[in-house]
Design a protein around this motif. Sequence first.
Motif, short mmCIF file in Angstrom:
data_model
loop_
_atom_site.label_atom_id
_atom_site.label_comp_id
_atom_site.label_asym_id
_atom_site.label_seq_id
_atom_site.Cartn_x
_atom_site.Cartn_y
_atom_site.Cartn_z
N ALA A 107 0.83 -1.07 -0.14
CA ALA A 107 -0.22 0.24 0.01
C ALA A 107 0.99 1.06 -0.51
O ALA A 107 1.37 1.21 0.53
N ALA A 108 0.62 2.27 -0.87
CA ALA A 108 1.38 3.50 -1.43
C ALA A 108 0.68 5.20 -0.58
O ALA A 108 -1.11 4.50 -0.56
N PRO A 109 1.01 5.33 -0.11
CA PRO A 109 -0.09 6.65 1.21
C PRO A 109 -0.28 7.45 -0.70
O PRO A 109 -1.64 7.95 -0.17
N GLY B 189 -11.90 -2.04 -1.79
CA GLY B 189 -11.30 -1.88 -0.19
C GLY B 189 -11.29 -3.09 -0.53
O GLY B 189 -10.73 -4.14 -0.84
N CYS B 190 -9.50 -2.74 0.57
CA CYS B 190 -8.43 -3.50 0.49
C CYS B 190 -7.66 -3.70 1.46
O CYS B 190 -7.56 -2.54 2.36
N ARG B 191 -6.86 -4.79 2.42
CA ARG B 191 -5.61 -3.91 2.66
C ARG B 191 -4.42 -4.77 3.04
O ARG B 191 -4.01 -6.06 2.88
N LEU C 23 -2.29 -0.85 -7.68
CA LEU C 23 -1.55 -0.72 -7.02
C LEU C 23 -2.96 0.10 -5.77
O LEU C 23 -4.19 1.09 -5.08
N PRO C 24 -2.45 -0.52 -3.59
CA PRO C 24 -3.84 -0.09 -3.36
C PRO C 24 -3.30 0.82 -2.47
O PRO C 24 -1.84 1.38 -2.54
N VAL C 25 -4.31 1.88 -2.47
CA VAL C 25 -3.63 3.62 -1.58
C VAL C 25 -4.36 3.50 -0.38
O VAL C 25 -5.46 3.55 0.04
N ARG D 248 -2.81 1.13 7.99
CA ARG D 248 -3.08 0.90 9.29
C ARG D 248 -4.69 0.26 9.75
O ARG D 248 -4.70 -0.57 10.16
N ARG D 249 -4.76 1.19 7.83
CA ARG D 249 -6.28 1.21 8.17
C ARG D 249 -6.93 0.62 7.04
O ARG D 249 -6.19 -0.29 6.41
N ALA D 250 -7.97 0.81 6.40
CA ALA D 250 -8.14 0.35 5.27
C ALA D 250 -7.44 0.66 4.07
O ALA D 250 -7.08 1.94 3.98
N GLN D 251 -7.21 0.69 2.87
CA GLN D 251 -6.51 0.71 1.70
C GLN D 251 -7.55 0.63 0.32
O GLN D 251 -9.35 -0.35 0.61
#
Length: 221
Positions: free
Chosen positions: A156-158, A204-206, A176-178, A182-185
């Motif tokens: 996960a990227a910010p 949504g993903c983690r 990509l996940p963004v 620490r929480r949901a992405q």
Amino acid sequence: MRPPAARNPEAERMVHLQLEQRDITDQRVRAAMRAVPRHLFVPPGSRSSAYDDHPVSIGRGQTISQPYMVALMTQALELRGRERVLEIGTGSGYQTAVLAELCAAVWSVERIPELAERAARILAELGDDNVALRTADGSAGWPEEAPFDRIVVTAAAPSVPAPLVSQLADNGVLVLPVGDWRRAQELVIVRRTAGAVSVERSVGCRFVPLIGSAGFPDTDR
Ligand code: SAM
């Protein structure tokens, strides 16, 4: 080129129950995930859960992603067989092997040397000769080999890393996940079409964090 795989009933069951019964409609993705022996990519002590419907620890605080998430991200790449693909976050090497079945060549970057070395060994044993691996901060991409038709980031990227967008070919897709690791992405799909960049938010993903110059700082964890 990998030799044809023997039938793998566990992989067949995984594809039937976890992918076909959900929204994985791409027949090539289903076939690749039947063919790649997922159990080889998990640590020996976790082989009994290799095909289960959840991520599995691979050591160093990292995971091999849930089969459905591997399928969903791979399907979103819309691979037809001729693409050059960049993967950030080799991890176990499982998704690398799935991608290698579906495109012309894969360049994959992992920041943890021990994971990269293990993945390299397994991919070589399987005969995946259209894969190049590098141990580095993949948030900077792989500029010498750019542009890429497809880019997938499995951490996960910010925010969407600018170096990766700049290394995306025209008509290219970046998945990509963004979000806050620490929480949901959210899964994000970036497309470059006729020079213009569009961003679509998906499910949504983690994921574990992408750590690097265009990711989270190493001190953040
Ligand atoms: N798709 C992988 C698989 O099938 O095993 C799952 C990878 S795991 C969820 C995410 C990986 O990204 C971890 O191995 C982690 O070390 C790696 N990673 C995190 N930040 C990275 C970075 N900046 N560059 C390269 N790899 C990174």
